[in-house]
Design a protein around this motif. Structure first.
Motif, PDB file in Angstrom:
ATOM      1  N   ILE A  92      80.086  65.469  20.329  1.00 51.38           N
ATOM      2  CA  ILE A  92      79.667  64.789  21.556  1.00 51.38           C
ATOM      3  C   ILE A  92      79.606  63.281  21.314  1.00 51.38           C
ATOM      4  O   ILE A  92      78.889  62.817  20.429  1.00 51.38           O
ATOM      5  CB  ILE A  92      78.301  65.316  22.020  1.00 51.38           C
ATOM      6  N   PRO A  93      80.321  62.486  22.085  1.00 52.29           N
ATOM      7  CA  PRO A  93      80.321  61.034  21.868  1.00 52.29           C
ATOM      8  C   PRO A  93      79.139  60.359  22.555  1.00 52.29           C
ATOM      9  O   PRO A  93      78.552  60.908  23.498  1.00 52.29           O
ATOM     10  CB  PRO A  93      81.635  60.598  22.518  1.00 52.29           C
ATOM     11  N   PRO A  94      78.770  59.159  22.107  1.00 50.36           N
ATOM     12  CA  PRO A  94      77.767  58.377  22.836  1.00 50.36           C
ATOM     13  C   PRO A  94      78.211  58.167  24.286  1.00 50.36           C
ATOM     14  O   PRO A  94      79.402  58.068  24.580  1.00 50.36           O
ATOM     15  CB  PRO A  94      77.733  57.052  22.067  1.00 50.36           C
ATOM     16  N   GLY A  95      77.234  58.133  25.178  1.00 48.43           N
ATOM     17  CA  GLY A  95      77.533  57.903  26.581  1.00 48.43           C
ATOM     18  C   GLY A  95      77.904  59.136  27.372  1.00 48.43           C
ATOM     19  O   GLY A  95      78.135  59.052  28.583  1.00 48.43           O
ATOM     20  N   ALA A  96      77.958  60.298  26.731  1.00 51.92           N
ATOM     21  CA  ALA A  96      78.362  61.526  27.418  1.00 51.92           C
ATOM     22  C   ALA A  96      77.220  62.076  28.269  1.00 51.92           C
ATOM     23  O   ALA A  96      76.044  61.773  28.058  1.00 51.92           O
ATOM     24  CB  ALA A  96      78.798  62.577  26.405  1.00 51.92           C
ATOM     25  N   GLY A 118      73.006  56.020  24.986  1.00 52.48           N
ATOM     26  CA  GLY A 118      73.520  56.142  26.339  1.00 52.48           C
ATOM     27  C   GLY A 118      73.794  57.543  26.825  1.00 52.48           C
ATOM     28  O   GLY A 118      74.548  57.725  27.787  1.00 52.48           O
ATOM     29  N   LEU A 119      73.208  58.557  26.211  1.00 49.66           N
ATOM     30  CA  LEU A 119      73.414  59.919  26.697  1.00 49.66           C
ATOM     31  C   LEU A 119      72.675  60.136  28.017  1.00 49.66           C
ATOM     32  O   LEU A 119      71.606  59.575  28.253  1.00 49.66           O
ATOM     33  CB  LEU A 119      72.901  60.937  25.680  1.00 49.66           C
ATOM     34  N   ALA A 135      65.375  58.652  21.171  1.00 49.17           N
ATOM     35  CA  ALA A 135      66.788  58.278  21.255  1.00 49.17           C
ATOM     36  C   ALA A 135      66.941  56.977  22.044  1.00 49.17           C
ATOM     37  O   ALA A 135      66.241  56.749  23.028  1.00 49.17           O
ATOM     38  CB  ALA A 135      67.587  59.392  21.921  1.00 49.17           C
ATOM     39  N   PRO A 136      67.867  56.095  21.633  1.00 44.47           N
ATOM     40  CA  PRO A 136      68.009  54.792  22.297  1.00 44.47           C
ATOM     41  C   PRO A 136      68.718  54.894  23.644  1.00 44.47           C
ATOM     42  O   PRO A 136      69.747  55.549  23.768  1.00 44.47           O
ATOM     43  CB  PRO A 136      68.856  53.988  21.302  1.00 44.47           C
ATOM     44  N   ARG A 137      68.150  54.236  24.632  1.00 42.47           N
ATOM     45  CA  ARG A 137      68.777  54.104  25.954  1.00 42.47           C
ATOM     46  C   ARG A 137      69.348  55.434  26.450  1.00 42.47           C
ATOM     47  O   ARG A 137      70.524  55.561  26.757  1.00 42.47           O
ATOM     48  CB  ARG A 137      69.862  53.026  25.914  1.00 42.47           C
ATOM     49  N   ILE A 138      68.479  56.410  26.541  1.00 46.82           N
ATOM     50  CA  ILE A 138      68.890  57.746  26.956  1.00 46.82           C
ATOM     51  C   ILE A 138      68.199  58.099  28.266  1.00 46.82           C
ATOM     52  O   ILE A 138      67.075  57.671  28.527  1.00 46.82           O
ATOM     53  CB  ILE A 138      68.542  58.787  25.867  1.00 46.82           C
ATOM     54  N   SER A 139      68.890  58.861  29.098  1.00 48.54           N
ATOM     55  CA  SER A 139      68.314  59.352  30.344  1.00 48.54           C
ATOM     56  C   SER A 139      68.157  60.863  30.235  1.00 48.54           C
ATOM     57  O   SER A 139      69.114  61.569  29.905  1.00 48.54           O
ATOM     58  CB  SER A 139      69.237  59.004  31.521  1.00 48.54           C
TER      59      SER A 139
END
Length: 254
Positions: A92-96, A118-119, A135-139
């Protein structure tokens, strides 16, 4: 907290019991090359945890209609689950955008995904939310409804509706068991409905299963291994490899 040696031996005991109806303390002692007294102590601990039951000098796993409590499952195959989590994180890549199901193996995946930025995560597991909180900058969005207190998750109709309208990049989910024919199994219909909704919410479906799940019976089926795009497990599955290859399902053994 168990010592690593005891934890590994308990994993072996539960794996052996998963492939037999029952085993005597003497048989387990012989298979694991330890004394009967050591096995009796192990079985007493596992019985107190709710992982196994003892009867007339033998031990057996809980009946197919029951699942083991969350904390005992968390202790089982801990190292293997961590390896599964790392393998999933490499896919799974960042931002997915990701759907995460319930269970201790998925919790291990959530911990491994903490390094991704960015997940966008949707889950019905409170354990997964807690694992991701640094986790950084995660929603993170959590399903609603009635909480299943034993497992700290949501599996009712609200959970099904929560996932039904989603179209995500990845879905990561575990199972109660995998039949010898490759059927994905679980312990009650609410779990089946929730897992099916998670399964249908994503383009790339990842089934995660530690070694105790292979051949483990459970009463309800909701699909097959080759319905997924990727399988990540610590167990070999030689009898199922032809079907997986024909379906172009990737199998990763950790």
């Amino acid at each position: 907290m168990k010592s690593p040696e005891i934890a590994r031996r308990h994993d072996r005991i539960t794996s052996l019991l998963a492939s037999h109806d029952s085993l005597s303390a003497a048989a387990l002692a012989d298979l694991l090359s330890v004394t009967v007294q050591t096995i009796r102590s192990d079985l007493r601990m596992l019985d107190q945890e709710g992982t196994i039951r003892r009867r007339h000098g033998s031990a057996y796993l809980l009946t197919p209609g029951d699942n083991i409590g969350y904390q005992p499952r968390l202790e089982m195959s801990r190292d293997e689950k961590a390896r599964i989590g790392e393998a999933v994180a490499s896919i799974i890549p960042p931002g997915a955008s990701v759907a995460l199901g319930t269970g201790t193996t998925v919790e291990a995946c959530a911990r491994a995904l903490c390094r991704h930025e960015g997940l966008t995560v949707f889950t019905n597991s409170i354990h997964a939310v807690l694992a991701l909180h640094l986790a950084p900058r995660i929603s993170v969005s959590l399903a609603g409804g009635a909480v299943r207190l034993r497992d700290l998750d949501f599996i009712g109709s609200e959970s099904v509706e929560f996932f039904a309208g989603l179209r995500l990049d990845y879905a990561v989910f575990s199972v109660g068991g995998i039949s010898p024919d490759g059927d994905l199994l679980d312990f009650n219909m609410e779990e089946v409905r929730a897992r099916r909704a998670i399964f249908e919410s994503a383009r790339h479906r990842i089934v995660v299963a530690d070694q105790s799940k292979l051949g483990r019976p459970a009463p309800h089926a909701f699909g097959t291994l080759w319905d997924a795009e990727t399988i990540v497990s610590g167990s070999e599955m030689p009898s199922l490899m032809d079907e997986l290859e024909q379906a172009d399902t990737r199998f990763i053994q950790v």
